[in-house]
Design an enzyme around this catalytic site. Structure first.
Site, PDB file in Angstrom:
ATOM      1  CG  ASP A 385      33.478  77.112  78.463  1.00 14.71           C
ATOM      2  OD1 ASP A 385      34.228  76.285  78.415  1.00 14.71           O
ATOM      3  OD2 ASP A 385      33.056  78.122  77.390  1.00 14.71           O
ATOM      4  CG  ASP A 581      29.777  80.017  75.154  1.00 13.63           C
ATOM      5  OD1 ASP A 581      28.960  78.143  75.282  1.00 13.63           O
ATOM      6  OD2 ASP A 581      30.374  79.447  74.083  1.00 13.63           O
ATOM      7  CG  ASP A 585      29.134  74.369  77.450  1.00  7.17           C
ATOM      8  OD1 ASP A 585      28.486  75.175  77.010  1.00  7.17           O
ATOM      9  OD2 ASP A 585      29.797  75.757  77.878  1.00  7.17           O
TER      10      ASP A 585
END
Lengths: 710, 252
Positions: A385, A581, A585
Site C-alpha cells: 500500500d 498499515d 485496508d
C-alpha cells in the site's frame, strides 16, 4: 599460584577450566563443579518438566539394576554359584521390570489410549506394543521356567524413549525461552508504594493511579507516567529497537521495558492486567499454540505409517521365527517396531516454528502462528500500500524556490499569514518555515479561502498563499514562465504572492519512509516481485513506483479493486503478501496469502493482519521473510533427515542386524539430533540491519533467558 | 579382596572432594522434609541412586572391557589386548591421581560441554521437588555427573577383566563415599532446624555449603590422600598389564 575452584573451593589444579559465568571469569577444578555451579546459581524454573525427569531418574534406577543383573547373567557371574540360582535372579528381574513398567509405561499407555480414542495409531502405540511384548514374553518365560528373558530390552526401550521425550520437552522449553519475557507480563510482581510503605503485589492487583517503584535492572510491569527519578529504558520487547530511551519525570514508560540504572517511581495509567505487555503476551501465546498445516500433515502421515510398521514388524517376526527360535524372532520384530517410531518427525516442525515466532517477537514482530511462517516462506510476490506504508502519509516541503526577494522574506510572510490555518498544506509549510528559523506575529485580517488558500494583510500589503489558481488571480503572469523547473509528479505546489506578484513557490511531497528503497531492493534481490497498489491517482503512484524500483503498480484503486487486483496477481504468479498499515485496508490484508501490517501489535484494528511489524520499520520486512525461509529450510531438512534415518534404521532392523536396545538408543539419538539441529539452525541468527541499528546479540537483550552462561 | 578395601578407603578419602562438589546437593535435598526420619530416608534414597549409577557404570565398562578383549588364554591376542587395556587404565589412573596429589600449573580446559547444560538444568528441576522419587532421580543423575574420581575408578573397572569385578570396583568406591555424603545430608537437615527458613532451595543450598567450605584445609588433605590411593591402585593395575604373568599380581 593456582586459583581455587569457584564451586568446591579446592585448588583448581591441572584439569582446571576457566569459564565466564554472569560476566565474571571463574575457575573450576572439574567439569562437574562447573555444572554444579551453574545449577546452583541459575533460577529455579519449569517445575512441570520435573515430573518427567523424576520418571527418567526413577526409571533409570530400576533399569540400571535390571541391566546390572542381566549383564552379570550374560557374563556368567552366577553360573556354578549354588547360592544364587539363575531362577532367583530371573524373579528379581521380573520384580524390577514390573516396577519399571509401572513407573514408565504410564505416559505412553495414556498417549496410545488417546490416539486410539481418536481412531488412529500413534508413536506411543508402537512403544507400548514393543515394550509390553518384551516384558510379557519374558514374564511368561520366568513363570514357565524358560531361560529366555528380555527384561533388559523392555527396560532400555522404555527408559530411552522416556529420555527422548524428556529431550523433546527440554527442546520446547528452550524454544519458548526466547519469548519468555514476552509471556511473563501477567506473572510479574510489582512494588506498590502505599501510604504505609512499599508492598509487593502481583501485577494483576495494580489499579490505574497506583504508584509503582521500579528498581534498576527490573522489568517495568505497568504502563504509566514517571513521577520521580531518571533512568533509561530498553523497550525492545515492544518496539524491537534496543536503543535505550531516556526517562525523566513526565515521560511515559511501557510495561515490558527493562529499566536501566536509575530508580523510577511510576504512576500506573491502566490496570495491571490490561497493559500492552500483557496483551502482547496473550497474542504471542495464541500464535504459538496454533498448529501448522505441515505439523498436522506430519501427524496424519505418521498415523498412516504406524499400521504399516506394525505389519512389517509382524512379518519380520514371522519370517525370523521360521528360521531361528521364537525369542530371536521377537527381538527382531521388536527392533523394527522401535526403530520405526516416528517421534522426531512430529518434533521438527513445531520446534523450528516456535523458535522462529520467538525470534520475530524479540524484534517486536508478531507472527500469528506457524502456518503464517510457512506461507511467508512460499511467497512469490509482495504488494505494498502507498500512503502510511511506503510513505509516512505526511506532507513535507521538499523545495522552496523564490525570486530575487530571497527565501527569508517568503518564509516570514508564510509564518505570519498561514500560522492560524488548520489545512494540512498550510501546516506543512508553516512547520517548514519555523524549522528554518522564521518566527513572526500573525498578520492582520487573516482569511481562509476554502479550497484555494489563505490571505492576510502585512504592513497594509495583501499577501496570498495558496494554489496556482488563487495566485493566478493576483498575478496574471503565466506561472510556467516564472519558474524554471516544473513541479514533479506526485508533488503539490503552494505559491506565495504579495504586492501583486508571485514571489515564492513551495513544493510539497509525501515523505518516503526511511528504509523503503532498501527494503524493496532486498525483496527484489530475494527473487520476489514487488507491486504498488494505491488508491491515489497515477500521477502520485507512478513516480513513487519508479523511485523505489517496483516491478508494477496500479493506481486509483478502491479497496474492492485492490482485492480484485491481488487475486489476479496471485492467480498468475502465486502467493502474494499485502503490506499495509492495517487501518483501512483490512479486506485486502485478509484476502492476501499473508497480510502484513505496520503498527502496534496490540491494536485491535490490525486484527486482520497475519504479521504485525513495528510502525515504520520497513527494514524488518526482508528480515522476517528471510527468517521464514530459514525456518522452512530447517524444517524440511530435519524432516528429510528424520525420514532417511528411520528408513535406514528400519532396513537394518528388518534384516535382523539391530538389537532392540540399540534401536531404542538410535531413536533417542534421533530425537536429540533433531532438537539440536532445530535449535542450532534457528539460533544462528543474523540480525536485521545489524550494523545500522546496532542490534545487540540475542543473549544480551533477553536477560530472563540467560540461565546458562557459556 | 584387599583391592576393594583399598578402593573403599580411596572412596572415603575422596569424599573430601565429593562434599565440596555434591555435599550442597545432599544438604538441600534433606532440607525440605519434615522430621529426622524423612531426612534420613531421602538421604538414603539419594545415595542409593548415586551408588547404583556408579555400579552401573562399573558393570557396563567392565563388560565392554571383556567384550573388547574377549577371553583368551596365555599368549593369545586377547591376552595381549587385556594387558594393554590394564596398562592404559593404570596410566589413566596414575594421571588422575597425580592431579589430585600435586598441582601442575599447565592448564587445558576439558572439551566436555555437550549436554552439560541439560544435566544442570535437569538437576535444578529436581532439587525442590517434594516427591519421594525426586531424591532417587537426583542421585541417579548426580552419579552420572562428570567427575575425575569416577573417571579414575571407571578406568580401573574397565581394566578389571570382568563385569562383576567392574561392578565391585565402582561399588566399593561408591560405598566409600557413602558415609561422608550421608553425614553431609544429615548436617544439612540439622542446620535447617537451627536456622530460620530460607526463601528458596537454591539459596539454602548456597548457605549450607559454607560449612563444608570451612573445612577446606582438612578437605585438601583428604583429596591428596585420595590421589595417593588412586596412584597406588593405578600402579597395581599398570603392573598387571606390564609385568609378566608370573608376578602373582593378578590376585591383587
Amino acid at each position: 599460584m593456582t586459583p581455587s575452584c569457584a564451586h568446591c573451593g579446592l585448588p583448581a589444579g591441572r584439569l582446571a577450566q576457566r569459564r565466564e559465568t554472569d560476566g565474571v571469569e571463574r575457575w573450576f577444578c572439574c567439569y562437574g563443579c562447573c555444572l554444579a555451579f551453574q545449577f546452583e546459581h541459575g533460577s529455579h524454573e519449569e517445575p512441570e518438566a520435573a515430573s518427567l525427569l523424576i520418571r527418567v531418574g526413577a526409571g533409570g534406577f530400576l533399569a540400571m539394576n535390571i541391566m546390572l543383573f542381566s549383564l552379570l547373567l550374560y557374563a556368567g557371574a552366577f553360573a556354578g554359584n549354588d547360592a544364587v540360582p539363575t531362577g532367583l535372579v530371573h524373579w528379581i528381574l521380573l520384580g524390577l521390570a514390573t516396577a519399571l513398567v509401572a513407573v514408565l509405561a504410564g505416559p505412553f499407555l495414556s498417549g496410545a489410549r488417546q490416539a486410539l480414542g481418536e481412531g488412529r495409531l500413534g508413536a506411543d502405540t508402537l512403544v507400548c506394543i514393543g515394550a509390553l511384548a518384551a516384558y510379557g514374553y519374558s514374564a511368561y518365560g520366568v513363570v514357565s521356567g524358560s531361560a529366555a528373558v528380555y527384561f533388559d530390552t523392555a527396560a532400555m526401550v522404555l527408559v530411552l524413549f522416556t529420555v527422548g521425550r524428556y529431550l523433546e520437552a527440554q527442546g520446547r522449553v528452550r524454544a519458548m525461552r526466547s519469548v519468555a519475557p514476552m509471556l511473563a507480563g501477567d506473572r510479574a510482581q510489582v512494588t506498590v508504594v502505599t501510604a504505609d510503605g512499599e508492598v509487593v503485589r502481583p501485577v494483576a492487583a495494580v489499579r490505574p493511579g497506583d504508584a509503582i517503584r521500579v528498581r534498576p535492572g527490573e522489568r517495568v510491569a505497568v504502563d504509566g507516567e514517571v513521577l520521580a527519578g531518571r533512568s533509561q529504558c530498553d523497550e525492545s520487547i515492544l518496539t524491537g529497537q534496543p536503543a535505550p530511551c531516556p526517562k525523566r519525570p513526565g515521560d511515559w514508560v511501557h510495561a515490558g521495558s527493562l529499566n536501566g540504572t536509575g530508580l523510577l517511581l511510576v504512576r500506573a495509567s491502566v490496570a495491571g492486567c490490561d497493559t500492552r505487555w500483557v496483551r502482547l503476551g496473550r497474542l504471542v501465546r495464541e500464535a504459538l499454540s496454533r498448529k501448522s498445516p505441515l505439523g498436522e500433515a506430519m501427524d496424519r502421515a505418521a498415523s498412516r505409517f504406524v499400521p504399516g510398521v506394525l505389519l512389517l514388524a509382524l512379518a519380520t517376526a514371522g519370517f525370523w521365527a521360521s528360521r531361528a527360535d521364537l525369542g530371536e524372532a521377537l527381538l527382531t520384530g521388536l527392533s523394527v517396531l522401535v526403530v520405526a517410531c516416528p517421534c522426531s518427525l512430529g518434533l521438527a516442525a513445531p520446534l523450528a516454528s516456535a523458535l522462529g515466532i520467538g525470534q520475530a517477537a524479540q524484534r517486536g514482530i508478531l507472527v500469528r502462528g506457524s502456518s503464517v511462517l510457512e506461507r511467508l516462506a512460499d511467497l512469490r510476490c509482495v504488494a505494498f500500500d502507498k500512503t502510511g506504508t511506503l510513505t509516512a502519509g505526511r506532507l513535507r516541503v521538499v523545495a522552496l524556490d523564490t525570486d530575487a526577494v530571497g527565501p527569508a522574506a517568503a518564509l516570514r510572510r508564510v509564518c505570519r499569514v498561514a500560522s492560524g490555518s488548520e489545512h494540512p498544506l498550510a501546516r506543512a509549510v508553516v512547520a517548514y518555515a519555523r524549522q528554518q528559523g522564521a518566527e513572526a506575529a500573525p498578520a492582520e485580517e487573516v482569511r481562509a479561502l476554502p479550497g484555494a488558500g489563505v490571505e492576510g494583510l502585512i504592513d497594509g500589503e495583501r499577501c496570498v498563499i495558496g494554489s496556482a489558481a488563487l495566485v493566478g488571480a493576483v498575478d496574471p503572469t503565466p506561472l510556467a514562465e516564472a519558474w524554471a523547473t516544473a513541479v514533479p509528479h506526485g508533488a503539490t505546489a503552494v505559491y506565495v504572492a504579495w504586492n501583486g506578484r508571485v514571489h515564492g513557490r513551495f513544493v510539497l511531497a509525501d515523505e518516503l519512509r526511511p528504509g523503503a528503497g532498501e527494503a524493496v531492493a532486498q525483496l527484489r534481490s530475494a527473487g520476489l516481485r514487488t507491486l504498488l497498489l494505491s488508491g491515489d491517482g497515477p500521477q502520485a503512484v507512478a513516480p513513487l513506483a519508479a523511485t523505489l524500483g517496483m516491478d508494477d503498480w496500479s493506481a486509483a484503486l478502491s479497496p474492492e479493486d485492490k482485492v480484485h487486483r491481488l487475486r489476479q496477481e496471485s492467480a498468475v504468479r502465486g502467493p502474494v503478501a499485502m503490506v499495509g498499515d492495517g487501518l483501512n485496508d483490512g479486506p485486502v490484508l485478509a484476502a492476501a496469502a499473508v497480510g502484513i501490517a505496520f503498527g502496534d501489535a496490540t491494536d485491535l484494528a490490525r486484527e486482520s493482519a497475519d504479521v504485525i511489524v513495528p510502525a515504520g520499520r520497513l527494514d524488518l520486512l526482508p528480515w522476517v521473510l528471510a527468517l521464514a525461509q530459514r525456518v522452512h529450510r530447517s524444517v524440511r531438512a530435519n524432516l528429510l533427515w528424520a525420514f532417511g534415518y528411520n528408513a535406514v534404521a528400519l532396513a537394518l532392523a528388518a534384516a535382523g542386524l539391530l538389537q532392540p536396545v540399540t534401536a531404542a538408543a538410535l531413536m533417542a539419538l534421533s530425537s536429540a539430533i533433531v532438537v539440536a539441529r532445530s535449535l542450532r539452525a534457528n539460533g544462528a541468527d543474523v540480525a536485521p540491519g545489524a550494523a545500522a541499528s546496532g542490534y545487540l546479540p540475542r543473549s544480551q537483550r533477553i536477560d530472563d533467558a540467560r540461565l546458562l552462561h557459556d | 579382596m584387599s583391592t576393594y578395601v583399598l578402593i573403599f578407603l580411596a572412596g572415603v578419602a575422596g569424599s573430601a572432594h565429593c562434599i565440596g562438589m555434591c555435599g550442597g546437593f545432599a544438604c538441600a535435598l534433606g532440607a525440605g522434609s519434615p522430621g529426622r526420619a524423612a531426612v534420613l530416608w531421602r538421604q538414603l534414597v539419594y545415595n542409593a541412586g548415586r551408588v547404583t549409577s556408579y555400579c552401573f557404570i562399573g558393570a557396563v565398562v567392565g563388560h565392554l572391557g571383556t567384550l573388547l578383549v574377549g577371553h583368551g588364554g596365555e599368549g593369545t591376542w586377547a591376552s595381549f589386548a587385556q594387558r594393554a587395556l590394564a596398562a592404559s587404565s593404570g596410566l589413566l589412573m596414575v594421571y588422575v591421581g597425580l592431579q589430585y596429589l600435586s598441582s601442575f600449573t599447565r592448564r587445558r580446559p576439558l572439551p566436555l560441554t555437550l549436554g552439560g547444560e541439560w544435566i544442570s538444568q535437569g538437576l535444578r528441576q529436581l532439587i525442590g521437588h517434594p516427591s519421594l522419587a525426586a531424591p532417587l532421580a537426583f542421585g541417579v543423575l548426580n552419579g552420572l555427573l562428570p567427575c575425575p574420581l569416577v573417571y579414575a575408578f571407571a578406568a580401573q573397572a574397565a581394566g578389571s577383566g570382568s563385569t562383576l569385578d567392574g561392578l565391585l570396583v565402582m561399588g566399593a568406591f561408591g560405598l566409600g563415599t557413602f558415609p561422608a555424603m550421608l553425614l553431609a545430608g544429615a548436617a544439612g537437615g540439622w542446620v535447617r532446624r537451627a536456622a530460620s527458613p530460607a526463601p528458596s532451595p537454591t539459596a539454602r543450598l548456597g548457605s549450607l555449603r559454607g560449612s563444608a567450605v570451612a573445612g577446606l584445609a582438612w578437605r585438601r588433605h583428604g583429596v591428596r590422600i585420595a590421589g595417593a590411593f588412586i596412584v597406588v591402585l593405578g600402579l597395581v593395575t599398570l603392573a598387571r598389564g606390564v609385568l609378566p604373568m608370573g608376578a602373582h599380581l593378578h590376585g591383587v
